[in-house]
Every structure is written in C-alpha cells, then in structure tokens.
Design a protein around this motif. Structure first.
Motif, short mmCIF file in Angstrom:
data_model
loop_
_atom_site.label_atom_id
_atom_site.label_comp_id
_atom_site.label_asym_id
_atom_site.label_seq_id
_atom_site.Cartn_x
_atom_site.Cartn_y
_atom_site.Cartn_z
N ILE A 1 10.65 5.20 -11.63
CA ILE A 1 9.58 4.39 -11.02
C ILE A 1 8.31 5.23 -11.02
N GLU A 2 7.26 4.71 -11.61
CA GLU A 2 5.97 5.41 -11.69
C GLU A 2 5.02 4.82 -10.65
N VAL A 3 4.51 5.69 -9.80
CA VAL A 3 3.53 5.31 -8.77
C VAL A 3 2.34 6.24 -8.93
N GLY A 4 1.25 5.73 -9.48
CA GLY A 4 0.11 6.59 -9.76
C GLY A 4 0.47 7.60 -10.82
N GLU A 5 0.23 8.88 -10.52
CA GLU A 5 0.57 9.96 -11.45
C GLU A 5 1.95 10.54 -11.20
N MET A 6 2.63 10.05 -10.21
CA MET A 6 3.94 10.58 -9.83
C MET A 6 5.05 9.72 -10.43
N SER A 7 6.12 10.38 -10.91
CA SER A 7 7.30 9.69 -11.46
C SER A 7 8.51 10.03 -10.59
N PHE A 8 9.26 9.00 -10.20
CA PHE A 8 10.45 9.16 -9.36
C PHE A 8 11.68 8.83 -10.20
N PHE A 9 12.56 9.81 -10.39
CA PHE A 9 13.80 9.63 -11.14
C PHE A 9 14.92 9.32 -10.14
N LEU A 10 15.30 8.04 -10.06
CA LEU A 10 16.17 7.56 -8.99
C LEU A 10 17.37 6.81 -9.58
N HIS A 11 18.11 6.19 -8.64
CA HIS A 11 19.28 5.40 -9.02
C HIS A 11 19.09 3.97 -8.55
N LYS A 12 19.61 3.03 -9.29
CA LYS A 12 19.35 1.61 -9.04
C LYS A 12 19.99 1.12 -7.75
N PHE A 13 21.23 1.49 -7.49
CA PHE A 13 21.96 0.87 -6.39
C PHE A 13 21.31 1.10 -5.02
N PRO B 1 1.35 -0.13 -1.43
CA PRO B 1 0.46 0.38 -0.38
C PRO B 1 0.83 1.81 0.01
N GLY B 2 -0.19 2.64 0.15
CA GLY B 2 0.02 4.03 0.55
C GLY B 2 0.27 4.96 -0.60
N GLY B 3 0.49 4.44 -1.80
CA GLY B 3 0.64 5.28 -2.97
C GLY B 3 1.94 6.06 -2.99
N ALA B 4 1.95 7.16 -3.75
CA ALA B 4 3.16 7.94 -3.97
C ALA B 4 3.67 8.59 -2.69
N LYS B 5 2.75 8.96 -1.79
CA LYS B 5 3.17 9.61 -0.54
C LYS B 5 4.02 8.67 0.31
N THR B 6 3.61 7.42 0.38
CA THR B 6 4.38 6.44 1.16
C THR B 6 5.68 6.07 0.43
N PHE B 7 5.60 5.93 -0.89
CA PHE B 7 6.80 5.55 -1.63
C PHE B 7 7.87 6.64 -1.55
N ALA C 1 2.37 7.68 14.12
CA ALA C 1 1.25 6.75 14.16
C ALA C 1 0.37 6.88 12.93
N LEU C 2 0.47 7.99 12.22
CA LEU C 2 -0.36 8.21 11.05
C LEU C 2 0.20 7.58 9.78
N ASN C 3 1.50 7.27 9.76
CA ASN C 3 2.07 6.68 8.55
C ASN C 3 2.78 5.36 8.77
N VAL C 4 2.84 4.90 10.03
CA VAL C 4 3.59 3.68 10.30
C VAL C 4 2.92 2.46 9.69
N VAL C 5 1.60 2.45 9.63
CA VAL C 5 0.89 1.29 9.08
C VAL C 5 1.15 1.18 7.58
N SER C 6 1.00 2.29 6.87
CA SER C 6 1.25 2.24 5.42
C SER C 6 2.72 1.94 5.12
#
Length: 616
Positions: free
Chosen positions: A32-44, A76-82, A98-103
């Motif tokens: 999963i690509e979010v911005g410039e960051m790539s996340f190598f994950l598993h589907k399940f 929303p929130g980009g790679a940091k939130t994802f 309180a700083l990340n709950v909205v994103s």
C-alpha cells in the motif's frame, strides 16, 4: 497525555528508508503506497477491519497470487496516520491522544472501519475518545488545531463544529467550577519561578481565574477557526469586553505593528510578542477580519487599541471601508483617547505633513456629529447660555475633547508644512463654549506663529481670531501682552480685557464692603445681638482677602502700564491708542480713592464704541 492504548501484541514493524515492513515472518502479499511511503503488509489483517481495503484488495488482486499494489494517497492524515491504522489492524498497541484522534477518526471513516468488520473497530473507539476530549478545555484546543490537517473530512463528520461548541461553552463558564486544567505551552511567557503567563502554577491551580484565562490558548488557532470560535462564544452570551480583549490579544500576536508605540519614536516590540513572517497581504486580511469582529459598542474596545488598529490599517493600506469604520469608532469615543495615540504619522503617498491632520479632522467631525447639538453647530455666534442647555454628560466630553484638540494643535504646529487653513479648520471645529479656558489654544497659536515667521499680518490677524482673549488666564494674558509675534490689535484686546477684569474685581469688592457695613450698623442701632459670630468672622476674613487681591491687581495694572509704555516706544501707532481708548482715565480709576469719581462718569465712549465693535 495518553488516552487510549489499543491492541495487545508487541510491535512487529520496522522502517527501512521509505518502507514499512511487517516482521511477522510471512512474506508480504500486498503493498500500500501512501504518499512517498510504501507499506509491505498482509491482506487478511487489513480486509478484516476495513471495508474499503477489502473492496480494493478484491479488485486489484492478481490471479497468480503475486503481490498486489494499492495506492491510498488520499487517506486523511497521510502516512503517519496510516501507520497507526495498520498497527491497529494487526492488533499492535497504539497510543491515541488529542493530537491524533481527529485524523484517526477521519481516516477510519475513509477506510470504512465500522462494526461490520469487527467489534470494537476504530470508528467506535475514536468516537468514544472524542467525547472524552471534548469534556476538557486543553484537549479540545489541541483537537481543534489538528482539524486543519483534515479540514474537509472533519467538517463532514461535524468534528469541527462539535469542538467549537464545546470550547465556546467552556469559555463562557468558570473553569474553577469544573476543575478544568489549562493548556500548557512552551511559550516565552513562562516565568522562571514556574508560574505561567496568566498566573497559573504548573503544579497547583488557584480557585478562581480572570476573564482572560482563555485568550492565549485560542490565539494559536488559525484565523478561520478562531473567527468561528469567537462567533460561537459571542452567541453564547460572552461579555463584549471579553470578546474585544481576545480579539486584541489575537491581533497583537500576529501583527507586530500593533505593539509599537509610535513610528517616530521607539520602534521596538514589546517583550513576548511574536514577530510575524507573513506577507503584508495576509496581515491586511487578518486586520480587516478582526476589525469586522469587534463588538460595535462604545467604550468596549479602548481608544488606544482602536487608534493602533487605525494606524496599522494605514500602514498596511487596508480597504477604505475598514479605515473609515475605525475612524468612526475612534470618533464616537474621542473623549477617552490620549494625545500620544492621536499622533498618527502621515502614511499617504504624497506626504505633506508629518502627522495625518486630515485623519484627525475626520475623527473630530464624527465626534461633533454625535455630541454637538445641530442648533449649536448652525449658530456662528457665541451663546453663553449653551452650557445650560446641554446635558451634563454631553458637556463633559466636549470639554475633554477641546483640551485634547488644543494639545494636538500644539504638537503639530511646529510642522512647517502645516498649512494655515488646516490649522484653522481643526481649531475652529471646537465651539467656544467647550473651552472654559483659552490658554491651550493660545499656546498652540503661539507655537504656530513661531514656526511660521513668514506669515503676513492679515494671516496673523486671521489665526488670532480663533482665540477668545476674555478666556485667557492671568499668566497667559501677561505672556500675550509681551508677545511680539501677536498683532498689535490682539495685544490691545488682551490689555483691555485685563483692565476690565481688574475694574470689575475692584467694583465687586466695594459692593461687598458697603453691604457688610450696612448689615452691621442696623444691629448696633437696634441693640440686636448677632448670635452667629462665626459668620461675621468669615465675612471679615473675606474682606481681608479681597483687599489683598485688590493690592495684587493694582500691582499688575502698574506692570501692564509699564509694558504699554515700552511698546509705545517701538511702535509709532501705539501713541494714538491711549487717548482714543481712554486707558489713562481707566487706569486712574484703579485707585480706590478716586473710584467714586470714575464711577460717576461711567465708561468711556471709545471702549463701548469703536473697540467693542472691532472685537465683535
């Protein structure tokens, strides 16, 4: 401050450059690509929590079972939130504040992380946490600040409006009643002894706070959010004084010009203020917005701050409607202004004078349109009964403004570029009844004559007509009688009125003395004893004081005669005036021994005739 820790597993991710890799031991089957960051994950783990990811994985899965690549650049929130969301999907502990709950709440909505894809999913978890955030002041402030990062999503979920309503309710309440902790910020306004800017200790909170306890916290908001918050606070019944105080606090933080005393004096900023790096256009837009939010009530915003806003608006070249609005606001409470704040430098493209005299004229005209009755403004003559007609609360501001204008004229008079018509227009705008004493105007005229020695005799006569010689004090009259810058006609008027004042005082003393003797003789003849001895003593003391005053006036009269003789030597035309105006006879009447003879003759015709005609 941590509010919630979700998950139970230990962290099993590592970062390598712009890649996040799951270290569970199984090979990754989805990227999963979010911005410039790539996340190598598993589907399940992903499709069991997110409806959107389940849909995308089904659509873009390769038939050969190779690694699928998904792009979620709009999350929303980009790679940091994802990153936090992927940890949540894998059951890893995450810290929600309180700083990340909205994103997180917006991203969970975007990824469709509802209860249909697992009990206790991220939407329900973050929604419950938002309710806790809105229950206290500092967390609500932090959450509202982070709404700008996901503005559109937060608006759709009504997070912004809910947060603003929560803050508005708390701002209108006493925080000590609910034991709300205040937000702590690393600002330069903290003191070395551990006490914050508003007097709140970092360890213990006093039982009560001032009305301005919330000013600093809300001043960190962006202008659109701050404007919405102020409107919500105003709608909930906040006092206009508190609203104006917060607006001034906010504008002083972002506009350095608001913290300067004067452009011609000290240009240094007050300690603790923020130096703005924004452009003039942004500062101008902010100023115009703040001016539009100011409560439209007299005295709520101090004249000092209104004048600084006006000066800043001129420097930033704000739109004419904003400048005109500020001028009217200042004019409506001109009697509360201070002279130093009225000295606004001229910011026009064609600078003629050092100070903006035209602006002062407009401010004064607006003040007079409110406090000067139309009948008085239309009458060119001096009416001594005007103060009796006016109400007390109307006459006092007029007198205050008259002194203020006279002081302003004295400050701008040394400017050699100040034209005579502008000086006259500003001085003549004040009605004569508003000046109980003419010393201030005389001082301003004298300064102007000294700075403009090239004025013709007719121009000197013209400017001196602004002054009422009858209202000069003894000190001012003495100075005017020796002032070579004044026209001869004005000096004669000053001497005439001073002698007339002396003659009136002497006549009043003899009148009191005769009444005192007549009131004592009948009691002696009739044998009536006066029980009020104290009153007789007071009358005797009054008579003694009057004698001393007469003696002083005789000395003053003698000194005026000497000055008159000096002027006669230097000015040929002076020798014609004593006999025509009857000064010799009048000075002889100053002697108490010959007062009866003078009174019998009455006033000389030239005094009541030609000279009075010239004065009118």
């Amino acid at each position: 401050m941590a509010f919630l820790k979700l998950g139970s597993k230990s962290e099993s991710f590592r970062r390598e450059g712009q890649s996040w890799i799951c270290t569970s031991g199984l090979p990754s089957d989805v990227t999963i690509e979010v911005g410039e960051m790539s996340f190598f994950l598993h589907k399940f783990p992903l499709l069991s929590r997110s409806g959107l990811l389940k849909k995308l994985i089904a659509e873009f899965s390769n038939e050969d079972g190779s690694n699928s690549v998904l792009q979620l650049h709009d999350v929303p929130g980009g790679a940091k939130t994802f990153e936090l969301i992927t940890k949540f999907c894998y059951g890893v502990k995450i810290e929600v504040t309180a700083l990340n709950v909205v994103s997180l709440r917006c991203a969970a909505e975007y990824l469709q992380m509802t209860e249909s894809y697992g009990e206790g999913n991220l939407i329900s978890q973050t929604e419950a946490l938002l309710n806790e955030v809105f229950s206290n002041w500092p967390d609500s402030i932090k959450a509202l600040e982070t709404c700008e990062e996901v503005q559109s999503y937060a608006e759709d979920l009504h997070i912004v409006s809910r947060c603003i309503d929560s803050l508005a309710m708390k701002a209108c309440s006493d925080p000590s009643l609910f034991n709300w902790p205040l937000a702590t910020r690393n600002s330069s306004q903290k003191r070395e002894d551990g006490v914050l800017w508003n007097g709140i200790s970092s360890e213990t909170k006093p039982p009560s706070l001032g009305d301005n306890w919330w000013y600093e916290d809300v001043s960190f908001l962006s202008l659109p959010l701050y404007k919405r918050l102020i409107l919500a606070i105003e709608a909930k019944g906040m006092k206009p004084e508190s609203i104006a105080g917060s607006l001034i606090y906010y504008v002083r933080r972002f506009l350095p010009l608001m913290n300067r005393q004067s452009s011609f004096n000290d240009a240094s900023l007050n300690p603790g203020t923020t130096i703005s790096t924004t452009s003039d256009a942004d500062q101008r837009a902010l100023l115009e917005e703040i001016v539009g939010l100011l409560p439209n009530k007299r005295g709520v915003t101090s004249s000092k701050h209104l004048l600084r806003l006006l000066r800043t608006a001129m420097i930033l070249h704000a739109n004419p409607s904003c400048t005109e609005h500020l001028e009217k606001r200042v004019g409506s409470q001109l009697d509360q202004a201070v002279l130093m704040d009225l000295l606004i430098p001229n910011m026009g493209y064609s600078v003629e004078t050092l100070y903006d005299v035209d602006c002062m004229q407009r401010i004064l005209d607006h003040f007079l349109s409110i406090y000067q009755p139309p009948s008085v403004a239309a009458s060119p003559c001096i009416n001594e009964e005007v103060p009796l007609i006016l109400e007390g609360d109307t006459l006092t501001p007029m007198t205050t403004v008259a002194n203020l204008v006279d002081g302003y004229l004295a400050e701008v008079a040394p400017d050699v570029n100040l034209k005579l018509p502008k000086f006259q227009a500003l001085a003549a705008a004040i009605p004569d009844y508003a000046r109980p004493l003419g010393d201030g105007l005389y001082h301003a005229i004298d300064v102007y004559l000294k700075a403009h020695p090239w004025l013709t005799d007719s121009e000197r006569e013209q400017i001196c007509r602004l002054m009422n010689c009858q209202k000069l004090s003894l000190e001012a009259s003495t100075h005017a009688a020796q002032n070579e810058r004044l026209p001869l006609r004005v000096i004669v008027q000053v001497l005439f009125f001073e002698q007339l004042r002396l003659r009136t005082s002497i006549s009043g003393w003899f009148f009191v003395s005769e009444n005192l003797e007549n009131s004592q003789n009948p009691n002696e003849d009739l044998g009536i004893s006066n029980s009020d001895g104290t009153r007789q003593q007071d009358s005797a003391l009054g008579a003694e004081n009057m004698k001393e005053r007469v003696s002083e006036l005789e000395k003053e009269c003698s000194s005026i005669k000497k000055e008159l003789q000096k002027l006669a030597k230097t000015k040929r035309s002076w020798s014609l005036f004593p006999r025509r105006l009857g000064f010799r006879r009048k000075s002889e009447c100053c002697n108490p021994k010959e007062s009866n003879g003078c009174d019998a003759k009455g006033p000389e015709p030239p005094l009541n005739g030609k000279l009075n005609h010239e004065n009118s």
